[in-house]
Write an enzyme that holds these catalytic residues in place. Structure first.
Site, PDB file in Angstrom:
ATOM      1  N   GLY A 195      41.950  56.758  40.060  1.00  0.00           N
ATOM      2  CA  GLY A 195      43.108  57.426  39.964  1.00  0.00           C
ATOM      3  C   GLY A 195      43.656  58.384  40.574  1.00  0.00           C
ATOM      4  N   LEU A 221      43.135  48.940  39.185  1.00  0.00           N
ATOM      5  CA  LEU A 221      43.234  50.163  40.013  1.00  0.00           C
ATOM      6  C   LEU A 221      42.091  50.638  40.488  1.00  0.00           C
ATOM      7  CD1 LEU A 221      45.382  52.350  40.793  1.00  0.00           C
ATOM      8  CD2 LEU A 221      44.495  53.688  38.612  1.00  0.00           C
ATOM      9  N   ASP A 222      42.139  50.541  41.946  1.00  0.00           N
ATOM     10  CA  ASP A 222      40.833  51.127  42.663  1.00  0.00           C
ATOM     11  C   ASP A 222      39.644  50.487  42.496  1.00  0.00           C
ATOM     12  OD1 ASP A 222      42.512  53.130  43.553  1.00  0.00           O
ATOM     13  OD2 ASP A 222      42.062  54.623  41.876  1.00  0.00           O
ATOM     14  N   GLN A 223      39.578  49.206  42.053  1.00  0.00           N
ATOM     15  CA  GLN A 223      38.334  48.314  41.829  1.00  0.00           C
ATOM     16  C   GLN A 223      38.138  47.196  42.874  1.00  0.00           C
ATOM     17  OE1 GLN A 223      36.561  48.947  38.956  1.00  0.00           O
ATOM     18  NE2 GLN A 223      37.723  51.018  38.816  1.00  0.00           N
TER      19      GLN A 223
END
Lengths: 278, 278, 278, 278
Positions: A195, A221-223
């Site tokens: 994040g 998100l960011d995965q």
């Protein structure tokens, strides 16, 4: 003589390498580089073969398909340059690095355009004679802004979209059409500091190493699947801002390294991981 | 079902992978892991294949030989533990690390004996119930001392001899019988700081990084094929002695890593370089 | 001439270094090494001074106290060995490494005892003539087991307790008495992969780098002040188990490095971070 | 309030820190950052102090001089941008990186000009509105060519000259006037692979790590004081050319890092080593 890259992945079974190399032998092709891997949790087979020689691609593909199980995912390609569009916000360092590599033919890609929600990187981009699209998000819903960006991207029909420090969270709708074609550089060592503002988080936590992660973007998100990561040491003397400054060099190198692998067809994506063969 | 490792190297030509995997397919063997490499300066082919299945090794070897050029170097082996003898002088850290790994079955080797020109590491060695031979060099010519050491080694018939900080320069005559079977850890980042007291040399030169190198020993001092290297940062606050202390951890980890690769049959030696396949 | 270490931290104000060095000058002491740092978020001053010379510690302390603000935290110590107790479960690698360093006088500490909830490391510990306490947790509440462990620790009155792969989550009640004296090695690059089985988590996430973190333990799991971290690259070929094996070497080196700094009085703890001065 | 940097080095003696901070206290100055070091081979003292406050530099310098031994080397400076001239040959990556940092005010320097013995980097340089001097060496003696280059440099009166992949060996006469002001990036981990074509040397030797070294230039080739070094792993799959490509990113980052330290007044040179204080 042209050089080709054959990319295969399918459920593992005995004899796959024999069958595939059999087709290459049939056409008297010369293997330059060959990498295989069998993923053991789900017994999935991956192979990347660079070869040279005269062969009709259609014919070769047909023969390889016949030799392999029906479920096999087969791709025959070459070293051609990929078409890319780059999204940025205000930070220049990743974009600068890519523009320079592009200018000196080191990127194995054509940068078709740069799109930004700010105009601060317009001058830089235009120095290198690349179109710059300023699409402000001010006073627009996310939906409307993303639609405008999507439209700008689509006119270029890029192979890949690169988020070179694009600081807007993307909706699943935006991301969906670019499965395994949308690459982001995240300014932390994922999964640490997902994040916003990871350097501030890292500073707050008092870590002794910071990093950067290049990954494909998926709906979460960011995965998405991680392509490359790297780190540098930090210490108590560095403020969050100084960590961010120091981190920039890691970010730009990690992004460039991951793009090199992707554009050179060295990256398989499988169940949220990457398999890197070269 | 037993696991085997097939190691092949020969001048490159078309169809080698096809021919080799053909033999494996014939006996219905299952490839676990496969690595190939073609060295491009001299067009030499290397392949390491781990496979499982029931097969008579003699028969398999014969078939592989028939399938390949006469010049091919072919070895069929398994994951059996290697027999090793370790030579040391006074420093304990590499020996300690190997004795511990050995005690906990992590080394894929049997340490048959430790030989030293000093007796300071006798207690340590005997804690782990390994024979310790103290062969002093005092008052002996190099020739006589080396003959005594060679004799001590030979009674164990080891697969490999490991120089775990053995601080004596070896004569070509001593080295010759152990081609590619004698492994040394050198306490510098070779080829920097060949010879005696590399940490003092590094301190004197004011380097900002120090390292360690594990390599096969050949007739020329510190010139043999490099297996593994690693480094750590240093700075102006560290004395030569402090650099040596900090370097010990790198030395022991690099030596252990290189031995793991050698004992797991992952290391080819070719023209003074190593090719690492796994 | 003996060597002393003066450790000071207090709210920053002008003239602190001048006042402190004034006291050292008054007694004609010789500064060997001096480090200062001012934390800028809260304007807090830290200073570590190694000096030699003949001085009465009581007198010196009194003078330093008089020179500094009342709120100053002042400690005058020397390089004496710290007394430690080590807690382990089944994995040997961190304990082995510490026992070896201890045996060769490299740890700047006396290992008074090893305590474990399993007996598998009893033999190893006893090889080095260190008392081993086997306190099984089987059939006991956490409360009861921790009380037994605490009692075993207390008989040794250690300066520090080291969790060298102790795989039990500790209650805040257990932890509380050991503020800044309880050190853990966590087998991930914190804050990534807090909690159980970080290598399985890392494997699942597909990271390209794994790491280890030595930190002081506080009431929140894996949230205490970080002392040292390090990392190694991994790739898709490694299983979770192979990552764990590769990670062991990082864990043991990071733990040893952090202990060296703590035992050498180089570590200040301030608001959940460490300040490292040497 | 302006920020100043006080740089002192002199033979060590008791009370130096007390005397220096005494002067700062006298003028009610506020220390922002302070670093000291005593070199123990020759007992030499180094101190770097950043402070803020209103003070007449002349007066402060006079007081510091009076407080210190006559032999003390004292410099009072500020964070002003340094004036630099960059010399290059054909490779762009270091120059590109510096031009970009310069364009975004990240270099703490003004690039006054770029000088090259080839014209291939003229376009790049001029994109950033920096004067480019093409001074070919063709058909000229080294003496004549160096005289022309020196003349071109001198018109800019730079504080530092940066060799950003300038591939000509410099004569002692050229180097002499720029003691501790001439910085080179060497494309190897010095002292390994001194001289021409270090990547080819590294490839030939079969090293597993390559690196780059930023150093001050003195009369002996690649022997000057090292400022910064870094490394990356390589393996048997990489040709000398691929090593050179991979090494470029290390070179540009190491050069930029070393320049940051030099321009920020963090680098002392003492007896062919650097002492880095910040």
């Amino acid at each position: 003589m042209t050089s080709h890259i054959l990319l295969i992945n399918c459920p593992d079974e005995r004899g796959l390498v024999y069958k595939i190399t059999g087709v290459l032998v049939k056409y008297n092709l010369n293997i330059i580089r060959n990498g295989e891997f069998v993923e053991r949790d789900f017994n999935h087979f991956f192979m990347r073969t660079e070869f040279s020689g005269e062969v009709d691609p259609e014919t070769l593909l047909r023969d390889v398909k016949e030799a392999l199980p029906a479920a096999a995912d087969i791709k025959l390609t070459d070293r051609r340059k990929k078409d890319i569009v780059i999204l940025v916000t205000k930070e220049h360092h990743c974009l600068s690095d890519l523009l320079i590599r592009h200018a000196f033919q080191e990127l194995n890609a054509r940068i078709l355009a740069v799109i930004s929600n700010h105009d601060v990187l317009a001058d830089l981009t235009q120095k290198f004679a690349i179109p710059f699209h300023y699409i402000s998000h001010e006073g627009k819903s996310r939906e409307v802004h993303e639609a405008e960006v999507t439209q700008a991207i689509q006119q270029y029909q890029p192979d890949f979209v690169v988020l070179a420090k694009y600081m807007r969270i993307l909706s699943p709708e935006f991301v969906a059409p670019y499965a395994n074609r949308l690459i982001n550089i995240h300014h932390s060592f994922l999964p640490a500091f997902v994040g916003a503002n990871p350097y501030a988080q890292a500073y707050e936590r008092g870590v002794k190493i910071i990093g950067a992660t290049a990954h494909f973007v998926n709906e979460q998100l960011d995965q998405g699947p991680i392509i490359a990561q790297n780190v540098i040491p930090v210490d108590h003397t560095q403020s969050a801002k100084e960590m961010a400054q120091a981190g920039r060099d890691v970010e730009k190198i990690v992004l460039a390294k991951s793009l090199k692998m992707v554009f050179d067809e060295q990256v398989f994506v499988y169940r949220n991981k990457t398999i890197l063969l070269n």
